[in-house]
Design a protein around this motif. Structure first.
Motif, PDB file in Angstrom:
ATOM      1  N   LYS A   1      -0.141  -1.694 -11.555  1.00 34.43           N
ATOM      2  CA  LYS A   1      -0.782  -0.396 -11.337  1.00 34.43           C
ATOM      3  C   LYS A   1      -1.184  -0.250  -9.873  1.00 34.43           C
ATOM      4  O   LYS A   1      -1.528  -1.230  -9.213  1.00 34.43           O
ATOM      5  CB  LYS A   1      -2.024  -0.329 -12.232  1.00 34.43           C
ATOM      6  N   TRP A   2      -1.160   0.998  -9.400  1.00 30.42           N
ATOM      7  CA  TRP A   2      -1.678   1.310  -8.064  1.00 30.42           C
ATOM      8  C   TRP A   2      -3.185   1.481  -8.185  1.00 30.42           C
ATOM      9  O   TRP A   2      -3.649   2.305  -8.965  1.00 30.42           O
ATOM     10  CB  TRP A   2      -1.046   2.595  -7.526  1.00 30.42           C
ATOM     11  N   GLN A   3      -3.939   0.676  -7.428  1.00 33.20           N
ATOM     12  CA  GLN A   3      -5.397   0.716  -7.486  1.00 33.20           C
ATOM     13  C   GLN A   3      -5.971   1.289  -6.191  1.00 33.20           C
ATOM     14  O   GLN A   3      -5.622   0.825  -5.102  1.00 33.20           O
ATOM     15  CB  GLN A   3      -5.967  -0.694  -7.700  1.00 33.20           C
ATOM     16  N   PRO A   4      -6.869   2.272  -6.301  1.00 34.30           N
ATOM     17  CA  PRO A   4      -7.518   2.787  -5.094  1.00 34.30           C
ATOM     18  C   PRO A   4      -8.557   1.789  -4.580  1.00 34.30           C
ATOM     19  O   PRO A   4      -9.122   1.008  -5.352  1.00 34.30           O
ATOM     20  CB  PRO A   4      -8.184   4.079  -5.564  1.00 34.30           C
ATOM     21  N   LYS A   5      -8.793   1.840  -3.282  1.00 31.26           N
ATOM     22  CA  LYS A   5      -9.762   0.937  -2.637  1.00 31.26           C
ATOM     23  C   LYS A   5     -11.133   1.014  -3.315  1.00 31.26           C
ATOM     24  O   LYS A   5     -11.812   0.003  -3.463  1.00 31.26           O
ATOM     25  CB  LYS A   5      -9.878   1.304  -1.155  1.00 31.26           C
TER      26      LYS A   5
ATOM     27  N   GLN B   1      -3.228   3.418  -1.889  1.00 34.72           N
ATOM     28  CA  GLN B   1      -3.557   2.580  -3.043  1.00 34.72           C
ATOM     29  C   GLN B   1      -2.821   1.249  -2.940  1.00 34.72           C
ATOM     30  O   GLN B   1      -1.717   1.176  -2.401  1.00 34.72           O
ATOM     31  CB  GLN B   1      -3.147   3.291  -4.333  1.00 34.72           C
TER      32      GLN B   1
ATOM     33  N   LEU C   1      -6.337  -2.422   3.600  1.00 34.20           N
ATOM     34  CA  LEU C   1      -6.339  -1.020   3.186  1.00 34.20           C
ATOM     35  C   LEU C   1      -6.932  -0.121   4.270  1.00 34.20           C
ATOM     36  O   LEU C   1      -6.463   0.997   4.488  1.00 34.20           O
ATOM     37  CB  LEU C   1      -7.126  -0.851   1.883  1.00 34.20           C
TER      38      LEU C   1
ATOM     39  N   GLN D   1      -0.529   7.036  -0.616  1.00 35.35           N
ATOM     40  CA  GLN D   1      -1.845   7.544  -1.013  1.00 35.35           C
ATOM     41  C   GLN D   1      -2.967   6.553  -0.696  1.00 35.35           C
ATOM     42  O   GLN D   1      -4.121   6.782  -1.028  1.00 35.35           O
ATOM     43  CB  GLN D   1      -1.858   7.875  -2.512  1.00 35.35           C
TER      44      GLN D   1
ATOM     45  N   ILE E   1       0.858  -1.181   0.000  1.00 40.57           N
ATOM     46  CA  ILE E   1       0.000   0.000   0.000  1.00 40.57           C
ATOM     47  C   ILE E   1       0.899   1.237   0.000  1.00 40.57           C
ATOM     48  O   ILE E   1       1.779   1.361   0.849  1.00 40.57           O
ATOM     49  CB  ILE E   1      -0.941  -0.016   1.221  1.00 40.57           C
TER      50      ILE E   1
END
Length: 136
Positions: free
Chosen positions: A108-112, A17, A133, A15, A12
């Motif tokens: 890729k950084w994925q948001p919750k 993510q 998260l 940010q 994580i």
């Protein structure tokens, strides 16, 4: 029945993510997962987690805390799998896919907020990933 051992990274960023990879063989539907892979002979689960994350995403991480151990049996493949999931510390977040197996399409950084919208390789991981998260 063959036994398979592996490790997965729950990474994580500041940010909030989650680091994820889009994976699949050319003819398969591509799905999202956290970086993971098979433990090599003589390798610890922690070092497997760190190596696989670097191979699949380019990011350098340090395994910090075991979150869960998932055990599953795949009768059709005659495989009994055990995967250890670790919270990892991000050392270098520069993304560069360099997967020797050539199964990773994108990292890729994925948001919750988008996790429930993604087609996950392991849908059963969703609750655990969201909990991780929320704790960060």
């Amino acid at each position: 029945m063959k036994k398979w051992y592996g490790a997965s990274a729950i990474c994580i960023n500041p940010q909030g993510q989650l680091l994820m990879v889009l994976q699949g063989k050319p003819a398969e539907v591509k799905t999202w997962s956290v970086p993971s892979g098979e433990r090599e002979e003589g390798e610890t689960f922690e070092s497997c987690c760190e190596r696989e994350t670097k191979e699949e995403t380019g990011c350098i991480v340090k395994a910090k805390q075991l979150v869960t151990i998932k055990k599953q049996v795949y009768p059709e493949l005659e495989i009994e799998a055990e995967v250890r999931y670790f919270i990892v510390e991000l050392i270098d977040g520069t993304i560069k896919v360099n997967d020797p197996d050539q199964l990773i399409i994108e990292a890729k950084w994925q948001p919750k907020a988008v996790l429930e919208e993604l087609q996950l390789s392991y849908p059963e991981d969703l609750i655990m990933l969201k909990e991780c998260l929320e704790k960060m």
